[in-house]
Design an enzyme around this catalytic site. Structure first.
Site, PDB file in Angstrom:
ATOM      1  N   ARG A   1       0.849  -1.185   0.000  1.00  0.00           N
ATOM      2  CA  ARG A   1       0.000   0.000   0.000  1.00  0.00           C
ATOM      3  C   ARG A   1       0.887   1.238   0.000  1.00  0.00           C
ATOM      4  NH1 ARG A   1      -3.534  -2.531  -1.565  1.00  0.00           N
ATOM      5  NH2 ARG A   1      -5.653  -2.816  -0.759  1.00  0.00           N
TER       6      ARG A   1
ATOM      7  N   GLU B   1      -3.427   7.568  -4.540  1.00  0.00           N
ATOM      8  CA  GLU B   1      -3.890   7.033  -5.830  1.00  0.00           C
ATOM      9  C   GLU B   1      -5.203   7.696  -6.234  1.00  0.00           C
ATOM     10  OE1 GLU B   1      -4.143   2.742  -5.686  1.00  0.00           O
ATOM     11  OE2 GLU B   1      -2.161   2.620  -4.792  1.00  0.00           O
TER      12      GLU B   1
ATOM     13  N   HIS C   1      -1.458   0.124  -9.964  1.00  0.00           N
ATOM     14  CA  HIS C   1      -2.077  -0.807  -9.018  1.00  0.00           C
ATOM     15  C   HIS C   1      -2.604  -2.069  -9.738  1.00  0.00           C
ATOM     16  CE1 HIS C   1      -4.194  -0.973  -4.825  1.00  0.00           C
ATOM     17  NE2 HIS C   1      -3.915  -2.189  -5.276  1.00  0.00           N
TER      18      HIS C   1
HETATM   19  C1  8YV Z   1      -7.068  -5.002  -5.525  1.00  0.00           C
HETATM   20  C2  8YV Z   1      -5.332  -5.043  -3.662  1.00  0.00           C
HETATM   21  O1  8YV Z   1      -6.913  -4.721  -6.868  1.00  0.00           O
HETATM   22  O2  8YV Z   1      -6.237  -6.988  -2.728  1.00  0.00           O
HETATM   23  C3  8YV Z   1      -5.707  -5.920  -2.523  1.00  0.00           C
HETATM   24  O3  8YV Z   1      -5.449  -5.524  -1.377  1.00  0.00           O
HETATM   25  O4  8YV Z   1      -4.681  -4.074  -3.505  1.00  0.00           O
HETATM   26  C4  8YV Z   1      -5.708  -5.382  -5.055  1.00  0.00           C
HETATM   27  O5  8YV Z   1      -5.579  -6.743  -5.256  1.00  0.00           O
HETATM   28  C5  8YV Z   1      -7.798  -3.885  -4.885  1.00  0.00           C
HETATM   29  O6  8YV Z   1      -7.746  -3.914  -3.514  1.00  0.00           O
HETATM   30  C6  8YV Z   1      -9.229  -3.953  -5.336  1.00  0.00           C
HETATM   31  O7  8YV Z   1     -10.133  -3.469  -4.430  1.00  0.00           O
END
Ligand code: 8YV
Length: 324
Positions: free
Chosen positions: A243, A272, A290
């Protein structure tokens, strides 16, 4: 509850997931894929029995404050759930679930992609070629950094980090070191060729590549700050598929500018979809939008996992992936 449960799905999902949701629930889909505003999210909490949300939905205490509220579950699409104020959800009796496991391999693959890209200068090379600057092969052209045999430092040793260790150690002959306050058993670590380090700082000092795999929490916010970048080796590179909040982006820019570290491969950002402009101008940085879990197979599996959590919730069964 009379009739089929109402489920608001905040973003467009792959077709097979839409089909399953529409079959089972009164699913309010979002085929135009327009993100919901805070007011839209509040309406959804008022009108639906559950929400299927994504990282782009900021479910704040303010959004969760709606009264009266109908929704009892927020099924988040993703393993991370820092877009949701889980303490407030807990206090208000709203269940929250995520979608672990199914995106582990895709995200580990992307972490390795970034590592290889920054080491071998592939983004730069592609820009060079597409920009018509390539004048031909030469022995000293665009020399990168060797990957095989180097030391990879993992910050966090959960599912995704372990999958990265597997690839790095068994695929690329890398030495793997890690720090995690909740480390895996010595047997698991040694099967991945991974050695624990007592302190995060030890990993930073030793690694040629540092890859971040911790969740975004109040404790990990800006974990990679000025002081920590100062511990890294000048030839070391950072990979972030976790993150954006885990990295102080301004400190990262400074570390790259001053040559404190040699490069960065980033899939996630502090604000983001905004990206600190200075990063965009740097050739030793690879930037992706992402894409960690962005394979067709994985996004369907994530949707079906969220669907499964919804089904269990309405069937009165314990949620497989309850986080609150
Ligand atoms: C997703 C991600 O694309 O799973 C996670 O924590 O960051 C990604 O796989 C994103 O969260 C979609 O909501």
């Amino acid at each position: 509850m009379s009739g089929r449960p109402v489920v608001v799905v905040t973003r467009r999902l792959p077709e097979p997931v839409h089909d399953a949701l529409a079959r089972e629930f009164d699913a309010r889909l979002n085929p135009d894929d327009r993100p919901l505003t805070p007011d839209g999210l509040k309406d959804a909490l008022r009108q639906a029995d559950a929400l299927l949300t994504t990282v782009t939905d900021k479910i704040t205490a303010e959004v969760l404050s709606v009264d009266p509220r109908r929704a009892g579950l927020i099924a988040n699409f993703g393993v991370g759930f820092n877009n949701i104020d889980v303490d407030t959800a807990r206090a208000r009796g709203i269940a929250v679930s995520n979608t672990p496991d199914v995106l582990t391999d895709a995200t580990a693959d992307l972490a390795m992609t970034l590592l290889l890209m920054i080491a071998r200068r592939t983004g730069e090379g592609e820009r060079h070629l597409r920009g018509g600057q390539w004048t031909g092969w030469r022995p000293t052209h665009m020399l990168g950094t060797h990957v095989t045999g180097k030391t990879l430092g993992l910050i966090g040793m959960g599912r995704i980090a372990r999958a990265v260790a597997q690839r790095a150690h068994h695929g690329f002959g890398m030495k793997v070191i890690f720090h995690d306050p909740y480390p895996p058993s010595p047997e698991v670590a040694s099967s991945l060729g991974a050695e624990p380090r007592e302190r995060l700082e030890d990993v930073l000092r030793e690694a040629d590549f540092v890859s971040l795999h911790c969740p975004a929490t109040a404790e990990t916010r800006h974990l990679m700050n000025r002081d920590r970048f100062a511990l890294m080796r000048p030839e070391a590179m950072l990979v972030n598929t976790a993150r954006g909040d885990v990295v102080d982006e301004a400190a990262l820019v400074e570390a790259l500018r001053s040559g404190r570290i040699a490069g960065a491969g980033l899939d996630v950002f502090e604000k983001e979809p905004q990206v600190t402009q200075a990063l965009v101008t740097m050739d030793n940085v690879v930037l992706l939008p992402h894409l960690g879990s962005a394979t067709q197979e994985t996004r369907v599996a994530m949707g079906m996992r969220a669907f499964d959590n919804l089904q269990r919730f309405f069937g009165g069964q314990p949620l497989q992936d309850r986080v609150v």
